[in-house]
Write a protein that holds these residues in place. Structure first.
Motif, PDB file in Angstrom:
ATOM      1  N   LEU A  90     -14.179 -50.531  -8.440  1.00 17.97           N
ATOM      2  CA  LEU A  90     -14.456 -49.828  -9.688  1.00 17.97           C
ATOM      3  C   LEU A  90     -13.734 -48.474  -9.737  1.00 17.97           C
ATOM      4  O   LEU A  90     -13.088 -48.130 -10.734  1.00 17.97           O
ATOM      5  CB  LEU A  90     -15.958 -49.620  -9.853  1.00 17.97           C
ATOM      6  CG  LEU A  90     -16.789 -50.883 -10.101  1.00 17.97           C
ATOM      7  CD1 LEU A  90     -18.283 -50.551 -10.045  1.00 17.97           C
ATOM      8  CD2 LEU A  90     -16.436 -51.519 -11.439  1.00 17.97           C
ATOM      9  N   ILE A  91     -13.822 -47.736  -8.646  1.00 14.00           N
ATOM     10  CA  ILE A  91     -13.161 -46.428  -8.607  1.00 14.00           C
ATOM     11  C   ILE A  91     -11.645 -46.593  -8.656  1.00 14.00           C
ATOM     12  O   ILE A  91     -10.942 -45.894  -9.397  1.00 14.00           O
ATOM     13  CB  ILE A  91     -13.584 -45.655  -7.338  1.00 14.00           C
ATOM     14  CG1 ILE A  91     -15.088 -45.355  -7.378  1.00 14.00           C
ATOM     15  CG2 ILE A  91     -12.781 -44.353  -7.210  1.00 14.00           C
ATOM     16  CD1 ILE A  91     -15.633 -44.786  -6.084  1.00 14.00           C
ATOM     17  N   GLY A  92     -11.132 -47.532  -7.878  1.00 13.97           N
ATOM     18  CA  GLY A  92      -9.692 -47.758  -7.855  1.00 13.97           C
ATOM     19  C   GLY A  92      -9.158 -48.221  -9.194  1.00 13.97           C
ATOM     20  O   GLY A  92      -8.081 -47.793  -9.631  1.00 13.97           O
ATOM     21  N   GLY A  93      -9.887 -49.096  -9.877  1.00 13.44           N
ATOM     22  CA  GLY A  93      -9.448 -49.576 -11.181  1.00 13.44           C
ATOM     23  C   GLY A  93      -9.355 -48.458 -12.199  1.00 13.44           C
ATOM     24  O   GLY A  93      -8.406 -48.383 -12.978  1.00 13.44           O
ATOM     25  N   TRP A  94     -10.335 -47.565 -12.170  1.00 10.96           N
ATOM     26  CA  TRP A  94     -10.322 -46.427 -13.092  1.00 10.96           C
ATOM     27  C   TRP A  94      -9.152 -45.489 -12.794  1.00 10.96           C
ATOM     28  O   TRP A  94      -8.415 -45.089 -13.691  1.00 10.96           O
ATOM     29  CB  TRP A  94     -11.645 -45.684 -12.986  1.00 10.96           C
ATOM     30  CG  TRP A  94     -11.676 -44.398 -13.763  1.00 10.96           C
ATOM     31  CD1 TRP A  94     -11.455 -43.143 -13.292  1.00 10.96           C
ATOM     32  CD2 TRP A  94     -11.922 -44.251 -15.167  1.00 10.96           C
ATOM     33  NE1 TRP A  94     -11.557 -42.220 -14.302  1.00 10.96           N
ATOM     34  CE2 TRP A  94     -11.839 -42.870 -15.463  1.00 10.96           C
ATOM     35  CE3 TRP A  94     -12.204 -45.138 -16.205  1.00 10.96           C
ATOM     36  CZ2 TRP A  94     -12.032 -42.368 -16.749  1.00 10.96           C
ATOM     37  CZ3 TRP A  94     -12.399 -44.645 -17.486  1.00 10.96           C
ATOM     38  CH2 TRP A  94     -12.313 -43.272 -17.748  1.00 10.96           C
TER      39      TRP A  94
END
Length: 266
Positions: A90-94
């Motif tokens: 989730l953090i990486g995608g953002w």
């Protein structure tokens, strides 16, 4: 637009089968096809690659969910692995989507093509840890969480559900390819959500002239997702019939083909 919607539905059917078969959420084939198609529908050429990436990722949410559900019904999703990877995904995608909107369209095209070739070579020539049979403990812990961060970021930049990284990683850890595909599909849901929201919110005002939220071109995202949800279970059934080595070869050949199409299309 009516013809375009039919094309989006056809792409969704192909993407759904690929999601179930390869665990990639169909993202790679969608990016290549949409990058060529969207300019014919009024999307500015300089925004076409960004819109292709964003729309692919938005559609992957439902595509990957359908594939994961089908694989879970056969016991092929390692949920402990998914739980460890999701926060990083989730953090990486953002973060990855925030970076991608700042990269020139042509540069993005070459990044995606280069990534396809590297991933194909890794899957073809990379080894895997030995395991007893096809059953190994679900990989988990801080290393998997860290891997999720990197996979999420790269996936957002190249517009995929992360399967071409998650599948080789899990195969290297000794997981049977079909279970790696199922687990990758579940991870793709998190990547798709975070990345699509990022492309919608990080995009400059008026990024697309119509039918868009940020860089997400809604007709493409909705049309592809609708068909892919129905097609994903067929890919899953095919994945369970193929031998693990055959599945790896299919995956590698697919990646090389998409990379070539992006280079020629540029």
């Amino acid at each position: 637009m009516a013809v375009a919607l039919l094309v989006f539905l056809a792409l969704g059917a192909v993407a759904g089968v690929l999601a179930g078969l390869l665990g990639v959420g169909g993202g790679l084939v969608l990016v290549a096809a949409l990058a060529w198609l969207l300019p014919t529908l009024g999307v500015p050429q300089e925004a076409a690659m960004h819109a292709a990436l964003a729309s692919s990722l938005a559609s992957i949410v439902l595509t990957a969910a359908a594939s994961a559900r089908a694989h879970a019904s056969r016991g092929s999703v390692l949920w402990p692995t998914v739980a460890w990877m999701v926060p990083g995904l989730l953090i990486g995608g953002w973060l990855g989507s925030g970076l991608a909107v700042r990269i020139d369209d042509d540069v993005l095209r070459w990044i995606v093509a280069g990534y396809c070739f590297i991933a194909a070579a890794q899957l073809t020539f990379g080894g895997s840890r030995s395991a007893v049979g096809d059953i190994v403990p679900a990989p988990k812990g801080v290393p998997m969480a860290a891997a999720g961060l990197g996979i999420g970021a790269v996936s957002a930049v190249v517009g995929i559900g992360g399967g071409s990284m998650t599948v080789p990683l899990l195969v290297w850890r000794g997981v049977a390819p079909v279970r790696a595909v199922g687990t990758s599909s579940a991870c793709g849901v998190a990547i798709g959500i975070a990345s699509a929201v990022g492309y919608a919110l990080h995009a400059p005002a008026g990024a697309l002239p119509q039918y868009g939220i940020g860089y997400v071109y809604l007709p493409a995202a909705i049309g592809v997702a609708a068909a892919s949800v129905l097609a994903a279970p067929y890919g899953m059934r095919l994945a369970h019939r193929l031998h693990g080595d055959t599945l790896k070869r299919v995956f590698a050949a697919f990646l090389a083909l998409v990379g070539t199409s992006l280079v020629l299309g540029g």
